[in-house]
Design a protein around this motif. Structure first.
Motif, PDB file in Angstrom:
ATOM      1  N   ALA A  40       3.404  18.267   8.778  1.00  0.00           N
ATOM      2  CA  ALA A  40       2.151  17.846   9.399  1.00  0.00           C
ATOM      3  C   ALA A  40       2.370  16.562  10.184  1.00  0.00           C
ATOM      4  CB  ALA A  40       1.068  17.642   8.342  1.00  0.00           C
ATOM      5  N   VAL A  41       1.524  16.382  11.187  1.00  0.00           N
ATOM      6  CA  VAL A  41       1.465  15.140  11.943  1.00  0.00           C
ATOM      7  C   VAL A  41       0.245  14.366  11.447  1.00  0.00           C
ATOM      8  CG1 VAL A  41       1.209  14.097  14.218  1.00  0.00           C
ATOM      9  CG2 VAL A  41       2.557  16.185  13.947  1.00  0.00           C
ATOM     10  N   THR A  42       0.456  13.103  11.089  1.00  0.00           N
ATOM     11  CA  THR A  42      -0.611  12.283  10.515  1.00  0.00           C
ATOM     12  C   THR A  42      -0.840  11.040  11.356  1.00  0.00           C
ATOM     13  OG1 THR A  42      -0.013  13.034   8.291  1.00  0.00           O
ATOM     14  CG2 THR A  42      -1.415  11.093   8.435  1.00  0.00           C
ATOM     15  N   VAL A  43      -2.102  10.795  11.640  1.00  0.00           N
ATOM     16  CA  VAL A  43      -2.511   9.586  12.345  1.00  0.00           C
ATOM     17  C   VAL A  43      -3.532   8.870  11.471  1.00  0.00           C
ATOM     18  CG1 VAL A  43      -3.552   8.615  14.426  1.00  0.00           C
ATOM     19  CG2 VAL A  43      -2.164  10.696  14.584  1.00  0.00           C
ATOM     20  N   ASN A  44      -3.257   7.600  11.142  1.00  0.00           N
ATOM     21  CA  ASN A  44      -4.202   6.846  10.327  1.00  0.00           C
ATOM     22  C   ASN A  44      -4.431   5.474  10.937  1.00  0.00           C
ATOM     23  OD1 ASN A  44      -2.172   4.907   9.146  1.00  0.00           O
ATOM     24  ND2 ASN A  44      -1.357   6.816   8.287  1.00  0.00           N
ATOM     25  N   GLY A  45      -5.589   4.936  10.636  1.00  0.00           N
ATOM     26  CA  GLY A  45      -5.931   3.630  11.171  1.00  0.00           C
ATOM     27  C   GLY A  45      -7.009   2.960  10.345  1.00  0.00           C
ATOM     28  N   SER A  46      -7.071   1.630  10.426  1.00  0.00           N
ATOM     29  CA  SER A  46      -8.069   0.837   9.714  1.00  0.00           C
ATOM     30  C   SER A  46      -8.603  -0.246  10.643  1.00  0.00           C
ATOM     31  CB  SER A  46      -7.472   0.192   8.453  1.00  0.00           C
ATOM     32  OG  SER A  46      -7.046   1.182   7.532  1.00  0.00           O
ATOM     33  N   PHE A  47      -9.891  -0.517  10.499  1.00  0.00           N
ATOM     34  CA  PHE A  47     -10.541  -1.578  11.249  1.00  0.00           C
ATOM     35  C   PHE A  47     -11.335  -2.432  10.266  1.00  0.00           C
ATOM     36  CE2 PHE A  47     -14.497  -3.171  13.052  1.00  0.00           C
ATOM     37  CZ  PHE A  47     -14.045  -3.923  14.123  1.00  0.00           C
ATOM     38  N   LEU A  48     -11.229  -3.758  10.378  1.00  0.00           N
ATOM     39  CA  LEU A  48     -11.903  -4.661   9.450  1.00  0.00           C
ATOM     40  C   LEU A  48     -12.443  -5.866  10.201  1.00  0.00           C
ATOM     41  CD1 LEU A  48     -12.633  -5.699   6.589  1.00  0.00           C
ATOM     42  CD2 LEU A  48     -10.331  -6.697   6.478  1.00  0.00           C
ATOM     43  N   TYR A  49     -13.705  -6.145   9.942  1.00  0.00           N
ATOM     44  CA  TYR A  49     -14.290  -7.396  10.429  1.00  0.00           C
ATOM     45  C   TYR A  49     -14.939  -8.081   9.228  1.00  0.00           C
ATOM     46  CZ  TYR A  49     -17.221 -10.816  12.756  1.00  0.00           C
ATOM     47  OH  TYR A  49     -17.810 -11.999  13.151  1.00  0.00           O
ATOM     48  N   ASP A  50     -14.351  -9.202   8.814  1.00  0.00           N
ATOM     49  CA  ASP A  50     -14.822  -9.967   7.661  1.00  0.00           C
ATOM     50  C   ASP A  50     -14.453 -11.430   7.894  1.00  0.00           C
ATOM     51  OD1 ASP A  50     -15.551 -11.015   5.237  1.00  0.00           O
ATOM     52  OD2 ASP A  50     -14.284  -9.702   4.019  1.00  0.00           O
ATOM     53  N   LYS A  51     -15.455 -12.256   8.120  1.00  0.00           N
ATOM     54  CA  LYS A  51     -15.189 -13.665   8.416  1.00  0.00           C
ATOM     55  C   LYS A  51     -14.602 -14.401   7.223  1.00  0.00           C
ATOM     56  CE  LYS A  51     -17.372 -16.302  11.064  1.00  0.00           C
ATOM     57  NZ  LYS A  51     -18.334 -17.236  11.701  1.00  0.00           N
ATOM     58  N   ASN A  52     -14.770 -13.875   6.017  1.00  0.00           N
ATOM     59  CA  ASN A  52     -14.134 -14.492   4.856  1.00  0.00           C
ATOM     60  C   ASN A  52     -12.629 -14.244   4.843  1.00  0.00           C
ATOM     61  OD1 ASN A  52     -16.450 -15.646   3.624  1.00  0.00           O
ATOM     62  ND2 ASN A  52     -17.033 -13.626   2.837  1.00  0.00           N
ATOM     63  N   THR A  53     -12.183 -13.278   5.655  1.00  0.00           N
ATOM     64  CA  THR A  53     -10.756 -12.966   5.717  1.00  0.00           C
ATOM     65  C   THR A  53     -10.104 -13.514   6.980  1.00  0.00           C
ATOM     66  OG1 THR A  53     -11.168 -10.949   4.447  1.00  0.00           O
ATOM     67  CG2 THR A  53      -9.092 -11.063   5.631  1.00  0.00           C
ATOM     68  N   ALA A  54     -10.782 -13.320   8.117  1.00  0.00           N
ATOM     69  CA  ALA A  54     -10.261 -13.817   9.394  1.00  0.00           C
ATOM     70  C   ALA A  54     -11.424 -13.960  10.366  1.00  0.00           C
ATOM     71  CB  ALA A  54      -9.199 -12.871   9.947  1.00  0.00           C
ATOM     72  N   PRO A  55     -11.340 -14.912  11.307  1.00  0.00           N
ATOM     73  CA  PRO A  55     -12.459 -15.119  12.229  1.00  0.00           C
ATOM     74  C   PRO A  55     -12.622 -13.993  13.236  1.00  0.00           C
ATOM     75  CG  PRO A  55     -10.632 -16.567  12.786  1.00  0.00           C
ATOM     76  CD  PRO A  55     -10.267 -15.905  11.496  1.00  0.00           C
ATOM     77  N   GLN A  56     -11.575 -13.226  13.506  1.00  0.00           N
ATOM     78  CA  GLN A  56     -11.659 -12.118  14.454  1.00  0.00           C
ATOM     79  C   GLN A  56     -11.470 -10.780  13.728  1.00  0.00           C
ATOM     80  OE1 GLN A  56      -9.284 -14.686  15.178  1.00  0.00           O
ATOM     81  NE2 GLN A  56     -10.791 -15.830  16.402  1.00  0.00           N
ATOM     82  N   ALA A  57     -11.790  -9.721  14.443  1.00  0.00           N
ATOM     83  CA  ALA A  57     -11.608  -8.375  13.901  1.00  0.00           C
ATOM     84  C   ALA A  57     -10.117  -8.074  13.722  1.00  0.00           C
ATOM     85  CB  ALA A  57     -12.261  -7.347  14.813  1.00  0.00           C
TER      86      ALA A  57
END
Length: 337
Positions: free
Chosen positions: A305-322
């Motif tokens: 199989a071919v797998t494509v995965n990704g994550s997006f996070l926006y949390d100012k307690n972790t970092a000021p930018q996305a």
């Protein structure tokens, strides 16, 4: 005829008597013939009533009989379980005199998903484990981590109506290995590790489930603890992932919304996605956090199989930018059942 004498009269009487006798004999013969024919016919006549088969009428008696029935030895289970194991390889190599430039590298990504559901109306219990780890080796730079996640979710729900449930959930998130930031020529800086940070979230609310592939949780009563057990790690935030410096835990009360999709887009194309919204009650709207995790799997055959995965996070307690990460690979996939 005129009779003139007695002899003539006598002769006439005798003649008439003879004719009458002859006629009587003829009539008698005819009658005897008819009688004989009738008797013969009566003898030859077939009486259908005397040749029919005898018919006997008996009263039907029904007696119930008990027949022993042996049922198949089937065992019904309210548990449903799924396991998906995926391993992807990426590799590229260059000769020393390759004028296009580049560095040989080898990458490995492992993804393990386990989900179990107990469904016996009106109760529904679901547990899910997602383990993700990836590393790559680049010539001259050594091993570097590319993916790292521990996700463990438990949910207990009870039916309110056809599509609505009341639920309570417990979720744990962290990572396996140390995380570094690389800024050549400076040495790598440690910015994260197991339970630094780590998240434990308890939530209660209502759940909307219109079909088998979509689920929406609305947790108005949500509490989350953020752990940083190693307070010496380097990071870009002065509040240490929201945790006060020199402390190891940060408590928050919030509203949480979680939407999940687990669906076959095509016979050989499957998507799994999870969106989490976190609105803290004790912080400003700027601290609302969003996280999306998605995996798209395209099967070549039962094992490839071919797998494509990704994550997006926006949390100012972790970092000021996305923040974001993505990966694609070709490898082996095993799903049971």
């Amino acid at each position: 005829m005129v009779i003139k004498s007695v002899p003539q009269l006598i002769c006439s009487i005798l003649l008439l008597s003879g004719l009458s006798a002859s006629a009587q004999k003829t009539d008698t013969a005819k009658r005897d013939s008819i009688k004989t024919d009738t008797t013969l016919l009566n003898k030859l006549r077939i009486d259908p009533g005397k040749n029919e088969l005898p018919v006997r009428v008996r009263q039907i008696q029904i007696t119930p009989i008990t027949i022993p029935v042996t049922l198949p030895d089937y065992q019904f289970s309210y548990w449903h379980k799924w396991t998906v194991f995926n391993i992807n390889f990426n590799q590229s190599g260059f000769t020393k005199n390759w004028t296009g430039g580049g560095a040989s590298n080898l990458a490995l990504n492992v993804n393990y998903d386990f989900k179990a559901e107990y469904n016996k109306s009106p109760l529904d219990y679901t547990t899910e484990v997602n383990l993700l780890y990836g590393t790559s080796k680049i010539k001259g730079e050594g091993l570097r981590k590319t993916n790292d996640r521990i996700f463990y979710d438990n949910k207990l729900a009870t039916q309110l109506s056809k599509h609505w449930l009341f639920f309570g959930s417990l979720t744990f998130e962290s990572q396996f290995d140390n995380g570094y930031t690389y800024q050549d020529p400076l040495p790598p800086l440690l910015i994260s590790k197991f339970m630094s940070p780590g998240y434990l979230t308890e939530s209660a609310g209502v759940e909307y489930r219109p079909n088998k592939w979509f689920d929406l949780r609305l947790g108005a009563a949500t509490a989350r603890q953020t752990f940083v057990l190693d307070t010496t790690i380097y990071h870009n935030q002065s509040d240490n992932y929201g945790v006060t410096p020199d402390k190891t835990i940060f408590n928050q009360i919030a509203f949480q919304g979680v939407a999940t999709v687990d669906k076959d887009l095509m016979p050989n194309l499957h998507i799994t996605a999870r969106y989490a919204l976190f609105i803290p009650y004790t912080q400003s709207l700027a601290y609302i956090s969003h996280r999306i995790d998605a995996t798209l799997t395209a099967k070549v055959n039962k094992l490839i199989a071919v797998t494509v995965n990704g994550s997006f996070l926006y949390d100012k307690n972790t970092a000021p930018q996305a923040q974001g990460t993505e990966g694609m690979g070709l490898g082996m996939i095993y799903k049971f059942p």
